[in-house]
Design a protein around this motif. Structure first.
Motif, mmCIF file in Angstrom:
data_model
loop_
_atom_site.group_PDB
_atom_site.id
_atom_site.type_symbol
_atom_site.label_atom_id
_atom_site.label_comp_id
_atom_site.label_asym_id
_atom_site.label_seq_id
_atom_site.Cartn_x
_atom_site.Cartn_y
_atom_site.Cartn_z
ATOM 1 N N LYS A 23 0.831 -1.199 0.000
ATOM 2 C CA LYS A 23 0.000 0.000 0.000
ATOM 3 C C LYS A 23 0.875 1.261 0.000
ATOM 4 O O LYS A 23 0.527 2.269 -0.629
ATOM 5 C CB LYS A 23 -0.940 -0.013 1.207
ATOM 6 N N MET A 24 2.003 1.210 0.715
ATOM 7 C CA MET A 24 2.923 2.364 0.694
ATOM 8 C C MET A 24 3.516 2.560 -0.695
ATOM 9 O O MET A 24 3.694 3.691 -1.152
ATOM 10 C CB MET A 24 4.043 2.151 1.718
ATOM 11 N N ARG A 25 3.819 1.452 -1.378
ATOM 12 C CA ARG A 25 4.348 1.571 -2.740
ATOM 13 C C ARG A 25 3.324 2.223 -3.657
ATOM 14 O O ARG A 25 3.651 3.100 -4.459
ATOM 15 C CB ARG A 25 4.730 0.189 -3.266
ATOM 16 N N GLU A 26 2.067 1.795 -3.565
ATOM 17 C CA GLU A 26 1.012 2.399 -4.385
ATOM 18 C C GLU A 26 0.832 3.875 -4.043
ATOM 19 O O GLU A 26 0.643 4.718 -4.932
ATOM 20 C CB GLU A 26 -0.298 1.630 -4.188
ATOM 21 N N ALA A 27 0.896 4.192 -2.743
ATOM 22 C CA ALA A 27 0.765 5.598 -2.344
ATOM 23 C C ALA A 27 1.947 6.420 -2.854
ATOM 24 O O ALA A 27 1.778 7.564 -3.297
ATOM 25 C CB ALA A 27 0.669 5.694 -0.811
ATOM 26 N N ARG A 79 3.618 5.843 -5.550
ATOM 27 C CA ARG A 79 3.409 6.033 -6.993
ATOM 28 C C ARG A 79 2.415 7.169 -7.247
ATOM 29 O O ARG A 79 2.584 7.967 -8.177
ATOM 30 C CB ARG A 79 2.907 4.738 -7.618
ATOM 31 N N GLU A 80 1.385 7.268 -6.413
ATOM 32 C CA GLU A 80 0.417 8.362 -6.572
ATOM 33 C C GLU A 80 1.062 9.711 -6.239
ATOM 34 O O GLU A 80 0.787 10.718 -6.898
ATOM 35 C CB GLU A 80 -0.793 8.121 -5.658
ATOM 36 N N ILE A 81 1.935 9.709 -5.231
ATOM 37 C CA ILE A 81 2.607 10.962 -4.867
ATOM 38 C C ILE A 81 3.509 11.430 -5.995
ATOM 39 O O ILE A 81 3.611 12.628 -6.275
ATOM 40 C CB ILE A 81 3.382 10.784 -3.546
ATOM 41 N N THR A 82 4.184 10.476 -6.668
ATOM 42 C CA THR A 82 5.021 10.873 -7.803
ATOM 43 C C THR A 82 4.205 11.478 -8.936
ATOM 44 O O THR A 82 4.734 12.244 -9.748
ATOM 45 C CB THR A 82 5.795 9.656 -8.339
ATOM 46 N N LYS A 83 2.919 11.155 -9.006
ATOM 47 C CA LYS A 83 2.049 11.748 -10.021
ATOM 48 C C LYS A 83 1.484 13.098 -9.586
ATOM 49 O O LYS A 83 0.767 13.733 -10.351
ATOM 50 C CB LYS A 83 0.887 10.801 -10.330
ATOM 51 N N GLY A 84 1.816 13.516 -8.361
ATOM 52 C CA GLY A 84 1.338 14.813 -7.887
ATOM 53 C C GLY A 84 0.142 14.729 -6.956
ATOM 54 O O GLY A 84 -0.361 15.764 -6.518
ATOM 55 N N GLU A 85 -0.324 13.513 -6.625
ATOM 56 C CA GLU A 85 -1.463 13.366 -5.709
ATOM 57 C C GLU A 85 -0.939 13.339 -4.269
ATOM 58 O O GLU A 85 -0.766 12.284 -3.656
ATOM 59 C CB GLU A 85 -2.236 12.074 -6.025
ATOM 60 N N PHE A 86 -0.684 14.521 -3.730
ATOM 61 C CA PHE A 86 -0.067 14.607 -2.406
ATOM 62 C C PHE A 86 -1.068 14.353 -1.278
ATOM 63 O O PHE A 86 -0.665 14.249 -0.119
ATOM 64 C CB PHE A 86 0.574 15.987 -2.216
ATOM 65 N N THR A 98 -2.731 11.645 -1.004
ATOM 66 C CA THR A 98 -2.805 10.200 -0.824
ATOM 67 C C THR A 98 -2.323 9.814 0.572
ATOM 68 O O THR A 98 -1.287 10.293 1.039
ATOM 69 C CB THR A 98 -1.951 9.496 -1.887
ATOM 70 N N LYS A 99 -3.090 8.937 1.251
ATOM 71 C CA LYS A 99 -2.731 8.486 2.596
ATOM 72 C C LYS A 99 -2.656 6.965 2.628
ATOM 73 O O LYS A 99 -3.376 6.276 1.917
ATOM 74 C CB LYS A 99 -3.759 8.975 3.629
ATOM 75 N N VAL A 100 -1.763 6.460 3.472
ATOM 76 C CA VAL A 100 -1.605 5.024 3.658
ATOM 77 C C VAL A 100 -2.428 4.601 4.874
ATOM 78 O O VAL A 100 -2.277 5.191 5.948
ATOM 79 C CB VAL A 100 -0.117 4.666 3.872
ATOM 80 N N PRO A 101 -3.308 3.588 4.742
ATOM 81 C CA PRO A 101 -4.071 3.140 5.919
ATOM 82 C C PRO A 101 -3.152 2.500 6.951
ATOM 83 O O PRO A 101 -2.221 1.764 6.620
ATOM 84 C CB PRO A 101 -5.046 2.108 5.325
ATOM 85 N N ILE A 102 -3.414 2.790 8.211
ATOM 86 C CA ILE A 102 -2.610 2.253 9.310
ATOM 87 C C ILE A 102 -3.279 0.963 9.774
ATOM 88 O O ILE A 102 -4.303 0.983 10.479
ATOM 89 C CB ILE A 102 -2.502 3.281 10.449
ATOM 90 N N LEU A 103 -2.707 -0.194 9.363
ATOM 91 C CA LEU A 103 -3.323 -1.495 9.640
ATOM 92 C C LEU A 103 -2.818 -2.115 10.935
ATOM 93 O O LEU A 103 -3.500 -2.946 11.528
ATOM 94 C CB LEU A 103 -3.047 -2.456 8.467
#
Length: 584
Positions: A195-199, A201-208, A210-215
């Motif tokens: 999930k952090m990797r996906e987040a 990747r979204e941040i690199t696209k400019g979607e700042f 984006t949050k990672v769920p705390i499991l």
């Protein structure tokens, strides 16, 4: 790929470690139980032999002893009692393959001789004589001989085989459970990382946002919390940098001077509008096609850049381009101790030089323009007063010259007054909707005869998508008249004058091009100034004189319409005057 993922690597590592441990453990257990079963069987046989030896020492009745031996021994084993006279008694056995001991065995097997002759106990694995049958035999000496108890090794082998099956089954169950829990644990551990990797990747696209769920609430949970905090801080800093960049861009774009930053390779990084105008003129001067994708500077600027980078000191250069005077100050741009490029500040000094020149030339120009007609009027009037002209015709001719010169002075004064009113903003435009194409055709037709008389081709190209344009027809016609008349007067025989008119969505564009003598570069900045006149040697019609105010008036008319007018020229190649006026 599963094998390249963290889940695969972690699962394979755990599985390989468990397999290695199970392999070593299985070998040790098999070796242990194999030795254990053999040792246990030998101990059991030795216990039987010991009991029998004790019985024989206490009981002299052989029949009773033999019956007792049949009772205490195992059904699958045999007991052999060797007496002092080498007589052998052998018990029965349920195992048919287990042959009875014979006297010849004592001679063939040294192990048995050691019990009888050496008076020692023996525990051995043997192969029965005249067979391939394996057996375990124990021997115990007595006072009158020896007791041998032996049984088939197959019984022990069967026990070992059952033990081996149990060990293999346990290892297989452990391996299956380990595989399941390894994959489960790996997935559980790596799920937040995915999930952090996906987040990320979204941040690199400019979607700042984006949050990672705390499991979880372990180290990985703490990592997720810090990742979300990093995203918020990154968004804050990116916004701050964007604001700084926009502020810097606004400041640079609003500067009157040109600003241009360059890297070490001569590529342009930041260029504001005044610097773009300078580069366009420089490209035109060097016959280099203008390409917006081209980010390299011309060769002469590269030389200055190289000098600044190598010497690490500022450089000042002056350029005369298309009649405009530019002064460039280029200074090194540092990245720590190293020079990473340069910043150039370009100032257009044309207006300052022009103002100085106008201030010096205005009085001289006005004096020159007025002195000639005044001198002529004074001379011819004195001729009339002194009766130099005797006949009436001569007096009329002199009076006519005086009249023409007075009209010329009147035109000069009127033009000066018109120009002064326009510059002061007192001239009012009489705008109306004009059908543009017939209006232009009428202007071209007006000059067609003059062009034909001078052996000049007068051509036109109209690319119009609008029918009506709001303008002051009289004043715009005055602009056309000045520009077309100048083009015809400065074009040689068999030359051409081309009138181009087109429009965009927001403005009307007009250009008047000729292939005449051109304008000297040093005179280009002053063509729209009062009393500017071309060199008479380059004027086709030397008898037709102007006041030198036509282009100044044309410029004021165009600017009063909210437009702009410009000129480009090269000696002996031609001149192009162009102006734009907004459609609205």
């Amino acid at each position: 790929m599963f094998w390249r993922s963290v889940v695969g690597k972690l699962a394979v590592t755990i599985l390989g470690l468990v397999c290695f441990v199970l392999f070593i453990l299985s070998i040790l257990l098999l070796q242990f139980f194999e030795n254990f079963h053999i040792t246990k069987a030998e101990e059991n046989l030795m216990q039987v032999a010991t009991k029998i030896s004790l019985l024989l020492e206490q009981q002299e009745n052989e029949t009773f002893s033999e019956e007792f031996v049949e009772l205490i021994k195992d059904q699958t084993s045999r007991v052999a009692i060797v007496h002092a006279d080498q007589q052998i008694w052998v018990s029965d056995s349920a195992d048919e393959n287990l042959t009875a001991m014979e006297p010849s065995w004592l001679d063939e097997m040294p192990e048995l001789q050691r019990v009888i002759n050496g008076n020692v106990e023996v525990q051995e694995e043997i192969i029965l004589p005249d067979t391939d049958f394996e057996a375990i035999i124990v021997g115990k000496p007595t006072r009158n001989g020896a007791i041998f108890v032996y049984q088939s090794l197959n019984v022990v082998n069967e026990t070992k085989a059952e033990t081996r099956k149990i060990i293999y089954f346990g290892a297989a169950v452990a391996l299956i459970l380990t595989t399941f829990f390894a994959v489960f644990l790996s997935t559980r551990v790596t799920s937040p990382l995915i999930k952090m990797r996906e987040a990320a990747r979204e941040i690199t696209k400019g979607e700042f946002n984006t949050k990672v769920p705390i499991l979880t609430h372990d180290e990985i949970g703490d990592l997720a919390i810090e990742f979300n905090r990093m995203g918020r801080q990154l968004k804050f800093h990116i916004n701050a940098l964007r604001q700084e960049k926009e502020q810097f861009s606004s400041i640079v774009s609003s500067m009157a001077d040109g600003v241009m930053t360059l890297n070490r390779n001569g590529h342009m990084i930041v260029v504001n509008p005044p610097a773009k105008v300078f580069l366009e003129n420089l490209y035109f001067e060097n016959n280099i096609p203008i390409d917006e994708k081209n980010q390299e500077i011309p060769a002469e600027l590269k030389g200055i850049l190289q000098e600044v980078i190598e010497g690490e000191k500022k450089a000042v250069r002056e350029f005369n381009i298309q009649g405009r005077i530019y002064v460039m100050l280029m200074t090194p741009l540092y990245d720590g101790p190293h020079v990473r490029g340069a910043v150039a500040v370009i100032r257009d000094m044309t207006e300052e030089r022009r103002t100085d020149k106008l201030r010096k030339d205005f009085i001289a120009n006005v004096s020159h323009e007025l002195r000639t007609p005044i001198s002529m009027m004074q001379g011819y009037s004195e001729a009339i007063v002194d009766d130099i002209a005797e006949t009436k015709e001569e007096k009329n001719e002199l009076a006519q010259i005086i009249h023409e010169e007075s009209l010329r002075m009147g035109r000069l004064v009127n033009d000066l007054l018109d120009l002064a009113r326009m510059e002061a903003g007192h001239s009012q435009l009489q705008k109306e909707l004009v059908e543009i194409k017939p209006y232009l055709q009428r202007i071209v037709k007006k000059f067609q005869g003059v062009a034909t008389e001078n052996n000049i081709r007068l051509m036109h190209e109209f690319q119009l998508t609008v029918r009506y344009v709001s303008l002051d027809p009289d004043k715009i016609e005055q602009v056309f008249t000045n520009l077309i008349d100048n083009a015809i007067r400065h074009t040689d025989d068999h030359g051409f004058v081309l009138i181009k008119v087109k429009n965009s969505e927001s403005e009307l564009y007009v250009s008047i091009e000729d292939n005449g003598s051109g304008i000297p570069e040093e005179d280009l900045p002053f063509v729209f100034e009062r009393f500017y006149k071309a060199d008479k040697s380059r004027t086709r019609n030397k008898e037709k004189k102007g006041t030198g105010l036509g282009l100044a008036i044309a410029k004021n008319i165009v600017e009063s319409h909210g437009g702009t007018i410009s000129v480009k020229s090269k000696l002996q190649q031609g001149t192009t005057f162009s102006f734009r006026i907004p459609l609205d």
